[in-house]
Design a protein around this motif. Structure first.
Motif, PDB file in Angstrom:
ATOM      1  N   GLN A 224       1.154  -1.390  -0.287  1.00 51.10           N
ATOM      2  CA  GLN A 224       0.093  -0.370  -0.029  1.00 51.10           C
ATOM      3  C   GLN A 224       0.643   1.378  -0.189  1.00 51.10           C
ATOM      4  OE1 GLN A 224      -2.642  -0.531   3.708  1.00 51.10           O
ATOM      5  NE2 GLN A 224      -3.379  -2.258   2.484  1.00 51.10           N
ATOM      6  N   GLU A 225       2.236   1.167  -0.047  1.00 54.21           N
ATOM      7  CA  GLU A 225       3.139   2.329   0.376  1.00 54.21           C
ATOM      8  C   GLU A 225       2.768   3.289  -1.150  1.00 54.21           C
ATOM      9  OE1 GLU A 225       7.922   3.121   0.244  1.00 54.21           O
ATOM     10  OE2 GLU A 225       7.848   1.074   0.485  1.00 54.21           O
ATOM     11  N   GLU A 226       2.746   2.544  -2.150  1.00 60.49           N
ATOM     12  CA  GLU A 226       2.796   3.830  -3.223  1.00 60.49           C
ATOM     13  C   GLU A 226       1.071   4.709  -3.309  1.00 60.49           C
ATOM     14  OE1 GLU A 226       3.017   5.307  -7.165  1.00 60.49           O
ATOM     15  OE2 GLU A 226       4.033   4.025  -5.967  1.00 60.49           O
ATOM     16  N   ARG A 227       0.033   3.820  -2.742  1.00 55.29           N
ATOM     17  CA  ARG A 227      -0.943   5.067  -2.687  1.00 55.29           C
ATOM     18  C   ARG A 227      -0.699   5.482  -1.514  1.00 55.29           C
ATOM     19  NH1 ARG A 227      -5.165   7.523  -3.732  1.00 55.29           N
ATOM     20  NH2 ARG A 227      -7.411   7.011  -2.798  1.00 55.29           N
ATOM     21  N   HIS A 228      -0.395   4.942  -0.504  1.00 58.83           N
ATOM     22  CA  HIS A 228      -0.124   6.464   0.587  1.00 58.83           C
ATOM     23  C   HIS A 228       0.735   7.439   0.258  1.00 58.83           C
ATOM     24  CE1 HIS A 228      -0.946   2.248   3.632  1.00 58.83           C
ATOM     25  NE2 HIS A 228      -1.896   3.312   3.032  1.00 58.83           N
ATOM     26  N   ARG A 229       1.968   7.238  -0.270  1.00 59.00           N
ATOM     27  CA  ARG A 229       2.784   7.770  -0.695  1.00 59.00           C
ATOM     28  C   ARG A 229       2.045   9.217  -1.661  1.00 59.00           C
ATOM     29  NH1 ARG A 229       7.558   5.522  -1.476  1.00 59.00           N
ATOM     30  NH2 ARG A 229       6.413   4.468  -3.302  1.00 59.00           N
ATOM     31  N   GLU A 230       1.487   8.196  -2.492  1.00 62.26           N
ATOM     32  CA  GLU A 230       0.369   9.929  -3.030  1.00 62.26           C
ATOM     33  C   GLU A 230      -0.972  10.705  -2.534  1.00 62.26           C
ATOM     34  OE1 GLU A 230      -1.952   7.384  -5.633  1.00 62.26           O
ATOM     35  OE2 GLU A 230      -0.099   6.684  -6.901  1.00 62.26           O
ATOM     36  N   LEU A 231      -0.977  10.551  -1.038  1.00 65.29           N
ATOM     37  CA  LEU A 231      -2.006  10.709  -0.375  1.00 65.29           C
ATOM     38  C   LEU A 231      -1.084  11.362   0.794  1.00 65.29           C
ATOM     39  CD1 LEU A 231      -4.422   8.074   0.657  1.00 65.29           C
ATOM     40  CD2 LEU A 231      -4.528  10.183  -0.819  1.00 65.29           C
ATOM     41  N   GLY A 232       0.227  11.523   0.278  1.00 60.63           N
ATOM     42  CA  GLY A 232       1.474  12.392   1.234  1.00 60.63           C
ATOM     43  C   GLY A 232       1.388  11.865   2.982  1.00 60.63           C
ATOM     44  N   ALA A 233       1.222  11.019   2.617  1.00 61.50           N
ATOM     45  CA  ALA A 233       1.814  10.171   3.979  1.00 61.50           C
ATOM     46  C   ALA A 233       3.384  10.618   4.479  1.00 61.50           C
ATOM     47  CB  ALA A 233       0.938   9.027   4.442  1.00 61.50           C
ATOM     48  N   PHE A 234       3.936  10.667   5.791  1.00 59.68           N
ATOM     49  CA  PHE A 234       5.393  11.165   5.656  1.00 59.68           C
ATOM     50  C   PHE A 234       6.146   9.517   5.889  1.00 59.68           C
ATOM     51  CE2 PHE A 234       8.322  11.488   8.870  1.00 59.68           C
ATOM     52  CZ  PHE A 234       9.117  12.489   8.638  1.00 59.68           C
ATOM     53  N   ALA A 235       5.236   8.749   7.245  1.00 59.46           N
ATOM     54  CA  ALA A 235       6.493   7.286   7.214  1.00 59.46           C
ATOM     55  C   ALA A 235       4.681   6.253   7.257  1.00 59.46           C
ATOM     56  CB  ALA A 235       6.920   7.266   8.448  1.00 59.46           C
TER      57      ALA A 235
END
Length: 174
Positions: free
Chosen positions: A87-98
């Motif tokens: 799910q990392e890619e999706r979370h990165r797109e949403l602006g998750a820091f870590a």
């Protein structure tokens, strides 16, 4: 003092995180995504620690709603889900820091919060996916936060401790 919103549907984990983080931050708890979004509309926070797997409104949806409402503060995701890396890619797109996999070492969470809130989080915002283009940080640790079973059925975080003591938690040698 920096203000951190901690969101988790497990009351024991929520209490534990509050107890562990309140020595360094002003911590506000939210037991679900709806409460978290309500609090974000009423108060100002510097960061959010957000559980992904929650009933009704999961962490991914909360993060989406936050971004749609214009909240750009750093979000550190926590989850016991084994597909967290996928799910990392999706979370990165949403602006998750870590993101951190449960159980995690409290020192790793503190490190991520320091990075999110530290000196690099000046006018340009925190370093990370929305700041300098760094990739989403995913961490695991051999020293998880786990419950200490006791006779009392209290929601108090006093009954929680790191499963593997860190150096500062170690009893003196006898």
């Amino acid at each position: 003092m920096k203000r951190v919103l901690v969101v988790d549907d497990d009351p024991d984990i929520l209490d534990s995180l509050m107890m562990l983080l309140e020595t360094r931050y002003a911590v506000t708890p939210a037991e679900d995504g709806d409460v978290a979004l309500e609090l974000l509309g009423q108060q100002t926070f510097d960061a959010v620690v957000l559980d992904l797997m929650m009933p009704v409104l999961d962490g991914t949806r909360v993060l989406q709603e936050m971004r749609q409402r214009g909240h750009t503060l750093p979000v550190i995701l926590i989850s016991a889900h084994r597909d967290l890396d996928r799910q990392e890619e999706r979370h990165r797109e949403l602006g998750a820091f870590a993101s951190l996999r449960k159980p995690f070492n409290i020192q790793e969470l503190e490190k991520q919060l320091e990075q999110a809130l530290g000196p690099s989080s000046g006018p340009g915002g925190p370093r990370g996916p929305q700041g300098t283009g760094n990739s989403l940080r995913t961490g695991t640790s051999p020293a998880p936060v786990t419950p200490v079973t006791g006779g009392e059925k209290s929601r108090s975080a006093r009954h929680w401790r790191p499963a593997v003591p860190s150096g500062k938690d170690m009893p003196p040698a006898s």
